[in-house]
Scaffold this motif. Structure first.
Motif, PDB file in Angstrom:
ATOM      1  N   GLU A   1      58.133   5.666  44.959  1.00  0.00           N
ATOM      2  CA  GLU A   1      58.837   5.334  46.197  1.00  0.00           C
ATOM      3  C   GLU A   1      59.828   4.199  45.921  1.00  0.00           C
ATOM      4  O   GLU A   1      59.504   3.250  45.207  1.00  0.00           O
ATOM      5  N   PRO A   2      61.042   4.283  46.487  1.00  0.00           N
ATOM      6  CA  PRO A   2      62.001   3.186  46.316  1.00  0.00           C
ATOM      7  C   PRO A   2      61.638   1.994  47.200  1.00  0.00           C
ATOM      8  O   PRO A   2      61.034   2.146  48.263  1.00  0.00           O
ATOM      9  N   ILE A   3      61.975   0.813  46.736  1.00  0.00           N
ATOM     10  CA  ILE A   3      61.770  -0.416  47.506  1.00  0.00           C
ATOM     11  C   ILE A   3      63.150  -0.928  47.917  1.00  0.00           C
ATOM     12  O   ILE A   3      63.910  -1.419  47.080  1.00  0.00           O
ATOM     13  N   GLU A   4      63.471  -0.770  49.184  1.00  0.00           N
ATOM     14  CA  GLU A   4      64.751  -1.229  49.734  1.00  0.00           C
ATOM     15  C   GLU A   4      64.441  -2.155  50.909  1.00  0.00           C
ATOM     16  O   GLU A   4      64.394  -1.710  52.061  1.00  0.00           O
ATOM     17  N   PRO A   5      64.262  -3.462  50.622  1.00  0.00           N
ATOM     18  CA  PRO A   5      63.724  -4.370  51.646  1.00  0.00           C
ATOM     19  C   PRO A   5      64.772  -5.110  52.469  1.00  0.00           C
ATOM     20  O   PRO A   5      64.465  -6.199  52.993  1.00  0.00           O
ATOM     21  N   ALA A   6      65.977  -4.613  52.591  1.00  0.00           N
ATOM     22  CA  ALA A   6      67.003  -5.339  53.357  1.00  0.00           C
ATOM     23  C   ALA A   6      66.529  -5.588  54.785  1.00  0.00           C
ATOM     24  O   ALA A   6      66.108  -4.665  55.486  1.00  0.00           O
ATOM     25  N   GLY A   7      66.557  -6.865  55.220  1.00  0.00           N
ATOM     26  CA  GLY A   7      66.146  -7.236  56.569  1.00  0.00           C
ATOM     27  C   GLY A   7      64.653  -7.463  56.714  1.00  0.00           C
ATOM     28  O   GLY A   7      64.198  -7.833  57.799  1.00  0.00           O
ATOM     29  N   GLU A   8      63.890  -7.268  55.641  1.00  0.00           N
ATOM     30  CA  GLU A   8      62.447  -7.469  55.717  1.00  0.00           C
ATOM     31  C   GLU A   8      62.073  -8.870  55.240  1.00  0.00           C
ATOM     32  O   GLU A   8      62.848  -9.527  54.537  1.00  0.00           O
ATOM     33  N   PRO A   9      60.897  -9.344  55.576  1.00  0.00           N
ATOM     34  CA  PRO A   9      60.463 -10.649  55.071  1.00  0.00           C
ATOM     35  C   PRO A   9      60.349 -10.624  53.549  1.00  0.00           C
ATOM     36  O   PRO A   9      59.974  -9.603  52.954  1.00  0.00           O
ATOM     37  N   PHE A  10      60.701 -11.718  52.952  1.00  0.00           N
ATOM     38  CA  PHE A  10      60.633 -11.796  51.495  1.00  0.00           C
ATOM     39  C   PHE A  10      59.164 -11.793  51.054  1.00  0.00           C
ATOM     40  O   PHE A  10      58.338 -12.526  51.575  1.00  0.00           O
ATOM     41  N   ASP A  11      58.882 -10.941  50.063  1.00  0.00           N
ATOM     42  CA  ASP A  11      57.523 -10.833  49.511  1.00  0.00           C
ATOM     43  C   ASP A  11      57.633 -10.981  48.002  1.00  0.00           C
ATOM     44  O   ASP A  11      58.167 -10.100  47.323  1.00  0.00           O
ATOM     45  N   PRO A  12      57.174 -12.092  47.456  1.00  0.00           N
ATOM     46  CA  PRO A  12      57.314 -12.297  46.011  1.00  0.00           C
ATOM     47  C   PRO A  12      56.548 -11.289  45.175  1.00  0.00           C
ATOM     48  O   PRO A  12      56.790 -11.173  43.971  1.00  0.00           O
ATOM     49  N   ASN A  13      55.618 -10.559  45.798  1.00  0.00           N
ATOM     50  CA  ASN A  13      54.859  -9.565  45.041  1.00  0.00           C
ATOM     51  C   ASN A  13      55.679  -8.323  44.715  1.00  0.00           C
ATOM     52  O   ASN A  13      55.412  -7.647  43.716  1.00  0.00           O
ATOM     53  N   VAL A  14      56.675  -8.029  45.563  1.00  0.00           N
ATOM     54  CA  VAL A  14      57.482  -6.824  45.343  1.00  0.00           C
ATOM     55  C   VAL A  14      58.971  -7.125  45.269  1.00  0.00           C
ATOM     56  O   VAL A  14      59.766  -6.215  45.012  1.00  0.00           O
ATOM     57  N   HIS A  15      59.348  -8.393  45.506  1.00  0.00           N
ATOM     58  CA  HIS A  15      60.769  -8.766  45.494  1.00  0.00           C
ATOM     59  C   HIS A  15      61.006  -9.843  44.430  1.00  0.00           C
ATOM     60  O   HIS A  15      60.132 -10.674  44.177  1.00  0.00           O
ATOM     61  N   GLN A  16      62.161  -9.743  43.845  1.00  0.00           N
ATOM     62  CA  GLN A  16      62.590 -10.764  42.891  1.00  0.00           C
ATOM     63  C   GLN A  16      63.861 -11.418  43.438  1.00  0.00           C
ATOM     64  O   GLN A  16      64.902 -10.766  43.526  1.00  0.00           O
ATOM     65  N   ALA A  17      63.747 -12.695  43.820  1.00  0.00           N
ATOM     66  CA  ALA A  17      64.898 -13.404  44.409  1.00  0.00           C
ATOM     67  C   ALA A  17      65.852 -13.828  43.296  1.00  0.00           C
ATOM     68  O   ALA A  17      65.442 -14.464  42.317  1.00  0.00           O
ATOM     69  N   VAL A  18      67.104 -13.451  43.445  1.00  0.00           N
ATOM     70  CA  VAL A  18      68.123 -13.821  42.458  1.00  0.00           C
ATOM     71  C   VAL A  18      69.178 -14.749  43.076  1.00  0.00           C
ATOM     72  O   VAL A  18      70.129 -15.144  42.406  1.00  0.00           O
ATOM     73  N   GLY A  19      68.985 -15.094  44.358  1.00  0.00           N
ATOM     74  CA  GLY A  19      69.939 -15.983  45.016  1.00  0.00           C
ATOM     75  C   GLY A  19      69.507 -16.271  46.441  1.00  0.00           C
ATOM     76  O   GLY A  19      68.622 -15.583  46.994  1.00  0.00           O
ATOM     77  N   ARG A  20      70.091 -17.335  47.018  1.00  0.00           N
ATOM     78  CA  ARG A  20      69.785 -17.703  48.393  1.00  0.00           C
ATOM     79  C   ARG A  20      71.074 -17.716  49.222  1.00  0.00           C
ATOM     80  O   ARG A  20      72.146 -18.094  48.729  1.00  0.00           O
ATOM     81  N   VAL A  21      70.957 -17.339  50.463  1.00  0.00           N
ATOM     82  CA  VAL A  21      72.112 -17.257  51.367  1.00  0.00           C
ATOM     83  C   VAL A  21      71.731 -17.994  52.646  1.00  0.00           C
ATOM     84  O   VAL A  21      70.702 -17.680  53.267  1.00  0.00           O
ATOM     85  N   GLU A  22      72.602 -18.957  53.052  1.00  0.00           N
ATOM     86  CA  GLU A  22      72.330 -19.668  54.290  1.00  0.00           C
ATOM     87  C   GLU A  22      72.789 -18.820  55.461  1.00  0.00           C
ATOM     88  O   GLU A  22      73.940 -18.409  55.543  1.00  0.00           O
ATOM     89  N   ASP A  23      71.860 -18.575  56.367  1.00  0.00           N
ATOM     90  CA  ASP A  23      72.174 -17.733  57.523  1.00  0.00           C
ATOM     91  C   ASP A  23      71.201 -18.112  58.633  1.00  0.00           C
ATOM     92  O   ASP A  23      70.009 -17.758  58.589  1.00  0.00           O
ATOM     93  N   ALA A  24      71.702 -18.838  59.615  1.00  0.00           N
ATOM     94  CA  ALA A  24      70.855 -19.281  60.726  1.00  0.00           C
ATOM     95  C   ALA A  24      70.576 -18.172  61.716  1.00  0.00           C
ATOM     96  O   ALA A  24      69.697 -18.316  62.584  1.00  0.00           O
ATOM     97  N   SER A  25      71.313 -17.068  61.619  1.00  0.00           N
ATOM     98  CA  SER A  25      71.095 -15.970  62.573  1.00  0.00           C
ATOM     99  C   SER A  25      69.860 -15.138  62.228  1.00  0.00           C
ATOM    100  O   SER A  25      69.438 -14.303  63.028  1.00  0.00           O
ATOM    101  N   GLN A  26      69.336 -15.315  61.062  1.00  0.00           N
ATOM    102  CA  GLN A  26      68.151 -14.558  60.650  1.00  0.00           C
ATOM    103  C   GLN A  26      66.981 -15.524  60.452  1.00  0.00           C
ATOM    104  O   GLN A  26      67.155 -16.732  60.287  1.00  0.00           O
ATOM    105  N   PHE A  27      65.807 -14.962  60.467  1.00  0.00           N
ATOM    106  CA  PHE A  27      64.640 -15.786  60.190  1.00  0.00           C
ATOM    107  C   PHE A  27      64.704 -16.305  58.757  1.00  0.00           C
ATOM    108  O   PHE A  27      65.295 -15.683  57.864  1.00  0.00           O
TER     109      PHE A  27
END
Length: 259
Positions: A187-213
């Motif tokens: 199954e593909p993992i396409e988590p756009a708009g989902e809460p960040f989960d370090p178990n299945v996501h690898q963060a490669v950058g941060r974006v400041e956005d007050a409109s989102q959680f």
């Protein structure tokens, strides 16, 4: 005539003398034996008929007792021999039962070992197949990534009809390849708009956005994949910050609870 008479008398005389001697002996013997007969009769008086019957009954009972004793002794000996045979048979039966229980236990252990071996072997085969499948699929991930980037780049450009057909053909190949992945449980993992989960996501950058959680997946640079719950490749994403904290999820109501 007189001479003949004299010879006759002479012959008769010895005969008479012999007869008289015999008569005397008989008389003497009769006299001698008579007292003996009288003594025996005195010592052993004659038995009456009832006494004779009782004596016969006693003799019969004595003989029956002796015969009963002999039969009883023989029966007791036979009984002792049978008891010994019965004891030996019981011991042999107990030994046979013990051997049967041991054999049954061995059969049960062998059956359990065989079942465990089959399950372990089947599990190992499945795991080996899964490892081979994972290895092949992981090797195809870069191919899918390149195809998707090429399709995305081509669609961002102006294309003529022939190039458009070529791009559509490449996209069809990509779709078939993803179908193979799906058939294998990938199954593909396409988590756009989902809460960040370090178990299945690898963060490669941060974006400041007050409109989102806060700590929400903003962009997906590279899709991730999982198979049977196992993450084969985490998704490469950017994570937002500066927004409000995400509220805690509400606890799930247990099944069967009344409203």
């Amino acid at each position: 005539m007189s001479d003949r008479n004299e010879r006759t008398e002479a012959a008769a005389t010895p005969a008479s003398a012999d007869s008289e001697e015999k008569d005397v002996k008989t008389t003497v013997e009769g006299v001698d034996e008579a007292p003996d007969t009288g003594d025996e009769a005195a010592e052993a008086p004659a038995m009456t008929e009832e006494e004779m019957v009782e004596a016969a009954i006693r003799a019969g009972e004595q003989a029956a007792d002796e015969d009963f004793k002999l039969k009883l002794e023989k029966t007791q000996a036979d009984l002792a021999a049978l008891q010994e045979e019965l004891t030996a048979a019981q011991e042999a039966r107990e030994a046979a039962d013990e051997r049967a229980r041991d054999a049954q236990d061995r059969v049960g252990r062998l059956q359990a070992d065989w079942d465990n071996f089959r399950r372990r072997t089947a599990k190992e085969r499945i795991e080996e197949r899964d490892r081979a499948t994972e290895k092949l699929i992981c090797a195809l991930f870069p191919v899918v990534d390149d195809m998707e980037r090429a399709i995305e780049h081509a669609r961002a450009q102006e294309m003529d009809e022939s190039l458009s057909q070529f791009v559509e053909g490449v996209d069809a190949v990509r779709t078939k390849l993803l179908g193979v992945f799906s058939h294998e449980g990938v199954e593909p993992i396409e988590p756009a708009g989902e809460p960040f989960d370090p178990n299945v996501h690898q963060a490669v950058g941060r974006v400041e956005d007050a409109s989102q959680f806060d700590e929400t997946v903003n962009d997906v640079y590279q899709k991730g994949y999982r198979m049977a719950g196992k993450v084969l490749r985490p998704a490469m994403v950017t994570v937002t910050y500066g927004g409000a904290k995400r509220p805690a999820p509400e606890p799930e109501e247990p099944e069967g609870s009344e409203e």
